[in-house]
Design a protein around this motif. Structure first.
Motif, short mmCIF file in Angstrom:
data_model
loop_
_atom_site.label_atom_id
_atom_site.label_comp_id
_atom_site.label_asym_id
_atom_site.label_seq_id
_atom_site.Cartn_x
_atom_site.Cartn_y
_atom_site.Cartn_z
N GLN A 108 87.86 8.82 6.87
CA GLN A 108 87.34 8.04 5.75
C GLN A 108 85.92 8.42 5.39
O GLN A 108 85.44 8.08 4.30
CB GLN A 108 87.43 6.55 6.05
CG GLN A 108 88.81 5.97 5.95
CD GLN A 108 89.40 6.10 4.56
OE1 GLN A 108 88.74 5.93 3.55
NE2 GLN A 108 90.69 6.42 4.51
N LEU A 112 83.68 8.44 1.54
CA LEU A 112 82.58 7.49 1.48
C LEU A 112 81.76 7.63 0.20
O LEU A 112 81.33 6.63 -0.37
CB LEU A 112 81.69 7.64 2.71
CG LEU A 112 80.79 6.49 3.08
CD1 LEU A 112 81.60 5.21 3.25
CD2 LEU A 112 80.05 6.78 4.36
N PHE A 115 84.43 6.40 -2.86
CA PHE A 115 84.82 4.99 -2.83
C PHE A 115 84.14 4.31 -1.65
O PHE A 115 84.78 4.10 -0.61
CB PHE A 115 86.34 4.85 -2.71
CG PHE A 115 87.09 5.53 -3.81
CD1 PHE A 115 87.12 4.98 -5.08
CD2 PHE A 115 87.74 6.73 -3.59
CE1 PHE A 115 87.80 5.60 -6.10
CE2 PHE A 115 88.42 7.36 -4.61
CZ PHE A 115 88.45 6.79 -5.87
N PRO A 116 82.86 3.97 -1.77
CA PRO A 116 82.13 3.46 -0.59
C PRO A 116 82.68 2.14 -0.05
O PRO A 116 82.82 2.00 1.17
CB PRO A 116 80.69 3.31 -1.09
CG PRO A 116 80.77 3.30 -2.57
CD PRO A 116 82.00 4.05 -2.95
N TYR A 117 82.98 1.18 -0.90
CA TYR A 117 83.43 -0.11 -0.40
C TYR A 117 84.81 -0.02 0.25
O TYR A 117 85.06 -0.61 1.29
CB TYR A 117 83.43 -1.17 -1.51
CG TYR A 117 82.06 -1.43 -2.06
CD1 TYR A 117 81.05 -1.90 -1.23
CD2 TYR A 117 81.76 -1.20 -3.39
CE1 TYR A 117 79.77 -2.13 -1.72
CE2 TYR A 117 80.50 -1.43 -3.89
CZ TYR A 117 79.51 -1.90 -3.04
OH TYR A 117 78.25 -2.12 -3.52
N TRP A 118 85.70 0.72 -0.38
CA TRP A 118 87.04 0.89 0.18
C TRP A 118 86.98 1.63 1.50
O TRP A 118 87.64 1.25 2.46
CB TRP A 118 87.93 1.63 -0.81
CG TRP A 118 89.30 1.86 -0.27
CD1 TRP A 118 89.82 3.04 0.16
CD2 TRP A 118 90.30 0.89 -0.05
NE1 TRP A 118 91.09 2.86 0.62
CE2 TRP A 118 91.41 1.54 0.50
CE3 TRP A 118 90.38 -0.48 -0.27
CZ2 TRP A 118 92.58 0.88 0.83
CZ3 TRP A 118 91.54 -1.13 0.06
CH2 TRP A 118 92.61 -0.46 0.60
N SER A 119 86.17 2.68 1.57
CA SER A 119 86.06 3.45 2.81
C SER A 119 85.49 2.60 3.93
O SER A 119 85.97 2.66 5.06
CB SER A 119 85.18 4.68 2.59
OG SER A 119 85.79 5.57 1.70
N ILE A 120 84.48 1.81 3.63
CA ILE A 120 83.89 0.94 4.66
C ILE A 120 84.91 -0.09 5.12
O ILE A 120 85.03 -0.38 6.31
CB ILE A 120 82.60 0.29 4.14
CG1 ILE A 120 81.51 1.36 4.03
CG2 ILE A 120 82.15 -0.84 5.05
CD1 ILE A 120 80.25 0.90 3.35
N PHE A 121 85.69 -0.64 4.18
CA PHE A 121 86.73 -1.60 4.54
C PHE A 121 87.76 -0.98 5.48
O PHE A 121 88.12 -1.57 6.51
CB PHE A 121 87.42 -2.12 3.27
CG PHE A 121 88.65 -2.93 3.54
CD1 PHE A 121 88.56 -4.23 4.04
CD2 PHE A 121 89.91 -2.40 3.30
CE1 PHE A 121 89.70 -4.96 4.29
CE2 PHE A 121 91.05 -3.13 3.56
CZ PHE A 121 90.94 -4.42 4.04
#
Length: 145
Positions: A108, A112, A115-121
């Motif tokens: 992931q 990053l 798609f930072p928020y999706w990757s962090i999720f």
């Protein structure tokens, strides 16, 4: 000479009742596999979806989008199967789940910037899977992965 331990007439504890963390991790592992399948199919079918700038072309790190799509599809299927194995109580599935969640966590990192928020999720979800699979099951003291 030690006396023999008393015979246990109680049935063995089902895997789902040993640790709720293991069940939670198994379900999250299957959900993560579903997300990886979606990532793979998106990379296969829409090559421009993951491109952030024109300079990146059709390459994501070292492979093209089609190759990464197949990698994510294979990892996703393996995660779903490992999640089912975890729910059935297979030790090899727990170890495989830890390895696959670690690979997903590292994988992931390449998404990053896009798609930072999706990757962090998804990375947090992978960490919860790893934690759930290495915790000590209840009713089985000393039993680790």
């Amino acid at each position: 000479m030690q006396p023999n331990p008393p015979a246990s007439d109680s049935p063995p504890v089902p895997p789902a009742e040993r640790s709720h963390w293991v069940v939670f991790a198994g379900i999250l592992l299957m959900l993560s596999g579903l997300f990886d399948l979606i990532n793979g199919f998106v990379a296969l079918l829409d090559h421009g979806y993951y491109a952030t700038t024109a300079n990146h072309g059709n390459r994501l790190l070292v492979f093209n989008f089609a190759a990464w799509g197949w990698v994510w599809i294979i990892v996703g299927v393996a995660q779903i199967l490992a999640g089912l194995g975890v729910l059935l109580g297979a030790r090899a599935a727990r170890i495989t789940g830890i390895v696959l969640a670690s690979a997903c966590l590292v994988g992931q990192l390449m998404f990053l910037s896009t798609f930072p928020y999706w990757s962090i999720f998804v990375m947090v979800m992978s960490l919860l899977v790893i934690y759930g699979l290495v915790t000590e099951p209840r009713h089985v003291p000393g039993a680790r992965v």
